[in-house]
Design an enzyme around this catalytic site. Structure first.
Site, PDB file in Angstrom:
ATOM      1  N   SER A 185      -4.680   7.377   3.220  1.00  0.00           N
ATOM      2  CA  SER A 185      -3.371   6.778   3.491  1.00  0.00           C
ATOM      3  C   SER A 185      -2.277   7.749   3.097  1.00  0.00           C
ATOM      4  O   SER A 185      -2.516   8.737   2.404  1.00  0.00           O
ATOM      5  CB  SER A 185      -3.216   5.478   2.714  1.00  0.00           C
ATOM      6  OG  SER A 185      -2.756   5.763   1.405  1.00  0.00           O
ATOM      7  N   LYS A 186      -1.069   7.422   3.522  1.00  0.00           N
ATOM      8  CA  LYS A 186       0.031   8.351   3.248  1.00  0.00           C
ATOM      9  C   LYS A 186       0.322   8.488   1.762  1.00  0.00           C
ATOM     10  O   LYS A 186       0.887   9.483   1.342  1.00  0.00           O
ATOM     11  CB  LYS A 186       1.273   7.953   4.035  1.00  0.00           C
ATOM     12  CG  LYS A 186       1.804   6.574   3.752  1.00  0.00           C
ATOM     13  CD  LYS A 186       3.016   6.302   4.644  1.00  0.00           C
ATOM     14  CE  LYS A 186       3.702   5.023   4.240  1.00  0.00           C
ATOM     15  NZ  LYS A 186       4.889   4.752   5.050  1.00  0.00           N
ATOM     16  N   ARG A 187      -0.099   7.504   0.974  1.00  0.00           N
ATOM     17  CA  ARG A 187       0.145   7.582  -0.471  1.00  0.00           C
ATOM     18  C   ARG A 187      -0.887   8.447  -1.195  1.00  0.00           C
ATOM     19  O   ARG A 187      -0.669   8.858  -2.317  1.00  0.00           O
ATOM     20  CB  ARG A 187       0.122   6.186  -1.107  1.00  0.00           C
ATOM     21  CG  ARG A 187       1.036   5.204  -0.466  1.00  0.00           C
ATOM     22  CD  ARG A 187       2.421   5.188  -1.115  1.00  0.00           C
ATOM     23  NE  ARG A 187       3.366   4.556  -0.241  1.00  0.00           N
ATOM     24  CZ  ARG A 187       4.583   4.983   0.025  1.00  0.00           C
ATOM     25  NH1 ARG A 187       5.039   6.082  -0.539  1.00  0.00           N
ATOM     26  NH2 ARG A 187       5.382   4.338   0.841  1.00  0.00           N
TER      27      ARG A 187
END
Ligand code: GLU
Length: 509
Positions: free
Chosen positions: A267-269
């Site tokens: 994920s982008k995190r």
């Protein structure tokens, strides 16, 4: 005649494109170029509630940095434009096909308000049904054109009442389609719901716009992420209902990119948490959302692309380094795996290191020249030659090779403690006089050094570390005699003398 291959990358401008999106674009591009086809960039911006300013410009910039060049698209134009769905809507592109579906009875108007839809869900939940969807089981009890008279429907539309158009999913039908990567996918239509295709504001939903555009843009292969696989059956039905079965593209759903530990989708995190970028280029939104990118982290775009190509595909050989041209030659969807591809930050770095090492010293020198502050080209190339095996990124060359530009101001204390002995100053002093009469060439310096230690019956290690400490301040690094050749006689002798004075001071203290 074989149809010309035409594929598209169709992102929605809902934020920055993470590397999963870039990989989808890359595979589409490789497939198109391999088959002498066209690669299109189409912006799917029908969902205005999720529209993010700057996202489209970001996508264009990211593809450009990666060297993935569309043949047609939003910023380029082409014979099948416009390539932005909001503009296509303005031209009335979708309405005509929605009307066609309504006329053939494959779609219907639904007037249910949000409250009525909530009520329906509550009711179905209370009834214990496994689905709370608007579908073949529940549609009968709702306010739609299947239940209302034609006059009533017209009256509501004329009065400006809000409505949606839903697809009428047939009962108990087997929907089967072939996915190039996954083989046959079979779904029972009874498990599908009556998805919204169109809204009274004239905006189509993703499904409608996507299928209509793929048809009108003569797309031959739909290559997209696995998350779109569940939409496949619905799209197949739309092709059928619109009478486009013969023109239906082939499908290939790419595997997910997984977190480094394999637990779930990257994920982008994950990037911020793990200290590695998950975006091609940096993103700074007006709202203050910030993500770093591969470009800003000093990765070569070629290395980035090479790494991405291997996230899901492999050539079936041991070869790992591929130029874009070579990837085009070798790529095939048949060699894309079904199971998720684990993202490996170390391997990503490894790719960059390989590209860095394969660049000539002169090329690297040109890359770091703007940061080096007016240093001679040949000297800078020498610096790159010495450092490139020891760094992962070009910007580390100047940082880690700082001692090639200036004398050390401190000496590695641990090393000094371990290796700088009472007789070290004397040894270095003797070597100063040896080197003073020596030509400053790597091999000549090495030979002079060897002759000296043999004469003195010294081992190699102690004198070597002593002069290395004096010259670089560090206990390890590239070949010392090459360093001395590069910085020259005057500077080397100066540093050796400074070492005798300063390193001695440290151990006395
Ligand atoms: N607009 C969709 C997305 O954002 C495109 C999916 C597809 O390629 O069909 O990914």
């Amino acid at each position: 005649m074989e149809k010309k291959v035409r594929v598209r990358f169709a992102p929605s401008p809902t934020g920055p494109l993470h590397i999963g999106g870039i990989r989808t674009a890359l595979y589409n591009y490789l497939f198109a170029k391999k088959h002498g086809g066209d690669f299109l960039l189409r912006v799917e911006d029908t969902d205005q509630t999720r529209y993010v300013k700057g996202a489209e410009a970001y996508i264009i910039e990211a593809l450009k940095w990666c060297g993935i060049t569309p043949d047609e698209g939003v910023n380029i134009g082409g014979d099948f434009g416009p390539y932005r769905q909001s503009e296509r809507k303005e031209q009335g592109t979708y309405k005509k096909y929605v009307d066609q579906l309504l006329e053939s009875g494959n779609a219907y108007y639904a007037f249910d308000t949000p409250e009525e839809l909530d009520e329906m869900r509550e009711r179905l939940k209370a009834g214990g049904g496994h689905s709370q969807s608007y579908d073949m089981h529940s549609r009968g009890g709702m306010i739609n054109s299947l239940a209302l008279s034609a006059e009533e429907v017209q009256k509501r539309i004329d009065a400006g009442e809000k409505y949606v158009v839903r697809i009428k999913i047939p009962r108990n039908e087997e929907i089967k389609f072939k996915d190039i990567i996954r083989g046959y996918v079979v779904v029972d239509s009874s498990n599908l719901d009556d998805k919204v295709l169109y809204k009274s504001d004239g905006m189509p939903t993703y499904h409608m716009a996507n299928v209509v555009d793929d048809y009108l843009m003569k797309i031959t292969h739909v290559i997209r992420g696995e998350e779109w696989l569940p939409s496949g059956p619905l799209h197949i039905l739309l092709y059928r209902f619109l009478g486009w079965e013969k023109e239906m593209p082939e499908f290939a759903h790419l595997p997910l990119i997984l977190k480094p530990n394999g637990n779930g989708k990257l994920s982008k995190r994950d990037g911020d948490a793990g200290g590695f970028p998950v975006f091609p280029i940096e993103w700074n939104s007006e709202e203050g959302e910030k993500f770093t990118g591969y470009r800003e982290s000093d990765y070569f775009p070629e290395a980035h692309i090479n790494m991405l190509a291997f996230l899901g595909w492999n050539p079936g050989t041991e070869q790992e380094l591929f130029t874009l041209e070579e990837l085009i030659q070798e790529f095939s969807l048949e060699r894309v795996g079904k199971s998720g591809a684990k993202f490996d930050p170390d391997k990503t770095k490894w790719f960059n290191e390989q590209y860095l090492r394969n660049k000539s010293n002169e090329e690297l020198a040109q890359l770091i020249k703007p940061l080096a502050g007016g240093v001679d080209d040949a000297f800078l190339a020498g610096v790159c030659g010495l450092m490139k095996e020891r760094v992962s990124f070009t910007n580390e060359i100047l940082e880690k090779g700082k001692y090639l530009f200036e004398a050390p101001t401190a000496y590695d204390a641990k090393m000094v403690k371990k290796k700088w002995k009472a007789d070290s100053p004397e040894i270095v002093a003797e070597l100063v006089s040896v080197f003073s009469d020596t030509e400053f060439k790597n091999e000549v310096l090495e030979a002079a050094f060897k002759t000296y230690i043999e004469e003195k019956e010294l081992g190699f290690g102690k004198p070597m570390i002593a002069i290395r400490l004096a010259i670089t301040g560090e206990g390890g690094g590239p070949s010392l005699f090459e360093i001395m050749e590069l910085i020259g006689k005057e500077e080397s002798i100066k540093r050796l003398n400074a070492g005798i004075a300063n390193i001695k001071k440290e151990i006395v203290a």
